[in-house]
Motif scaffolding. Structure first.
Motif, PDB file in Angstrom:
ATOM      1  N   LYS A  17       0.837  -1.205   0.000  1.00 44.95           N
ATOM      2  CA  LYS A  17       0.000   0.000   0.000  1.00 44.95           C
ATOM      3  C   LYS A  17       0.866   1.247   0.000  1.00 44.95           C
ATOM      4  O   LYS A  17       0.577   2.221  -0.699  1.00 44.95           O
ATOM      5  N   ARG A  26      -2.846   3.291  -5.856  1.00 42.73           N
ATOM      6  CA  ARG A  26      -3.378   2.462  -4.782  1.00 42.73           C
ATOM      7  C   ARG A  26      -3.312   1.017  -5.219  1.00 42.73           C
ATOM      8  O   ARG A  26      -3.120   0.732  -6.414  1.00 42.73           O
ATOM      9  N   CYS A  28      -4.780  -2.347  -6.433  1.00 48.92           N
ATOM     10  CA  CYS A  28      -5.963  -2.667  -7.233  1.00 48.92           C
ATOM     11  C   CYS A  28      -6.975  -3.419  -6.373  1.00 48.92           C
ATOM     12  O   CYS A  28      -6.593  -4.171  -5.477  1.00 48.92           O
ATOM     13  N   THR A  29      -8.249  -3.221  -6.653  1.00 52.54           N
ATOM     14  CA  THR A  29      -9.264  -4.052  -6.009  1.00 52.54           C
ATOM     15  C   THR A  29      -9.210  -5.436  -6.648  1.00 52.54           C
ATOM     16  O   THR A  29      -8.642  -5.611  -7.737  1.00 52.54           O
ATOM     17  N   SER A  31     -11.662  -7.028  -8.069  1.00 50.57           N
ATOM     18  CA  SER A  31     -12.384  -7.028  -9.345  1.00 50.57           C
ATOM     19  C   SER A  31     -11.581  -6.310 -10.436  1.00 50.57           C
ATOM     20  O   SER A  31     -11.592  -6.739 -11.589  1.00 50.57           O
ATOM     21  N   GLU A  32     -10.872  -5.236 -10.103  1.00 54.01           N
ATOM     22  CA  GLU A  32     -10.004  -4.583 -11.090  1.00 54.01           C
ATOM     23  C   GLU A  32      -8.908  -5.536 -11.541  1.00 54.01           C
ATOM     24  O   GLU A  32      -8.605  -5.624 -12.735  1.00 54.01           O
ATOM     25  N   TRP A  33      -8.331  -6.248 -10.582  1.00 54.79           N
ATOM     26  CA  TRP A  33      -7.252  -7.178 -10.903  1.00 54.79           C
ATOM     27  C   TRP A  33      -7.761  -8.277 -11.839  1.00 54.79           C
ATOM     28  O   TRP A  33      -7.135  -8.568 -12.846  1.00 54.79           O
ATOM     29  N   THR A  91      -3.816  -7.361  -3.458  1.00 55.50           N
ATOM     30  CA  THR A  91      -4.926  -6.506  -3.856  1.00 55.50           C
ATOM     31  C   THR A  91      -5.497  -5.867  -2.595  1.00 55.50           C
ATOM     32  O   THR A  91      -5.187  -6.287  -1.469  1.00 55.50           O
ATOM     33  N   SER A  92      -6.324  -4.860  -2.757  1.00 54.67           N
ATOM     34  CA  SER A  92      -6.790  -4.055  -1.630  1.00 54.67           C
ATOM     35  C   SER A  92      -7.611  -4.844  -0.614  1.00 54.67           C
ATOM     36  O   SER A  92      -7.799  -4.383   0.506  1.00 54.67           O
ATOM     37  N   ASP A  93      -8.084  -6.025  -0.986  1.00 54.14           N
ATOM     38  CA  ASP A  93      -8.865  -6.849  -0.059  1.00 54.14           C
ATOM     39  C   ASP A  93      -7.996  -7.763   0.805  1.00 54.14           C
ATOM     40  O   ASP A  93      -8.500  -8.646   1.493  1.00 54.14           O
TER      41      ASP A  93
END
Length: 144
Positions: A17, A26, A28-29, A31-33, A91-93
């Motif tokens: 991060k 930032r 990636c989420t 879903s973006e990934w 990823t961001s999650d």
């Protein structure tokens, strides 16, 4: 990036991060990934081929981490390289996605993800940064 240097790796979630933040980006989420991976099982299609990306070889041997874009055929329909193999990406999650150079088949697919402790590090885990579109990009897109 094709012809780029070595990917960032050995990063915890927090460090990933931070790296992205320093670039005004930032993580990636999920879903973006997955979307960048191309909407198929693997970035290049529906059937695993160990010669396409930097994943475990056909004889089961691990491969060294390669410079970004070295596997020229490991590219999604969106033109994004190394979504499978090389290094897994935070990823961001709080999940890592894409497998790495010692994974094969399912663990190197666009759909595979693994939750990890946010403080954990591995020489096979790095990050991919995303950015939100700017107002200029958004207004140019609406003119099309």
């Amino acid at each position: 990036y094709p012809g780029g240097g070595p990917p960032s790796r050995g990063l915890s979630f927090y460090a990933a991060k931070n790296v992205c933040g320093k670039r005004n980006r930032r993580l990636c989420t999920g879903s973006e990934w997955r979307m960048a991976c191309g909407g198929r099982k693997y970035p290049y299609g529906g059937i695993f081929d160990p010669t396409m990306c930097n994943t475990m070889s056909m004889d089961g041997a691990e491969r060294a981490v390669a410079r970004s874009g070295q596997f020229r055929r490991c590219r999604s329909g969106w033109g994004v390289y190394d979504m499978s193999g090389n290094v897994a990406e935070w990823t961001s999650d709080g999940r890592v996605r894409g497998g790495d150079s010692y994974r094969t088949a399912e663990r190197a697919s666009c759909g595979y993800s693994q939750r990890r402790s946010a403080g954990s590090t591995s020489p096979f885990v790095g990050a991919r940064c995303c950015a939100d579109p700017t107002l200029i990009e958004q207004s140019e897109g609406s003119k099309k």
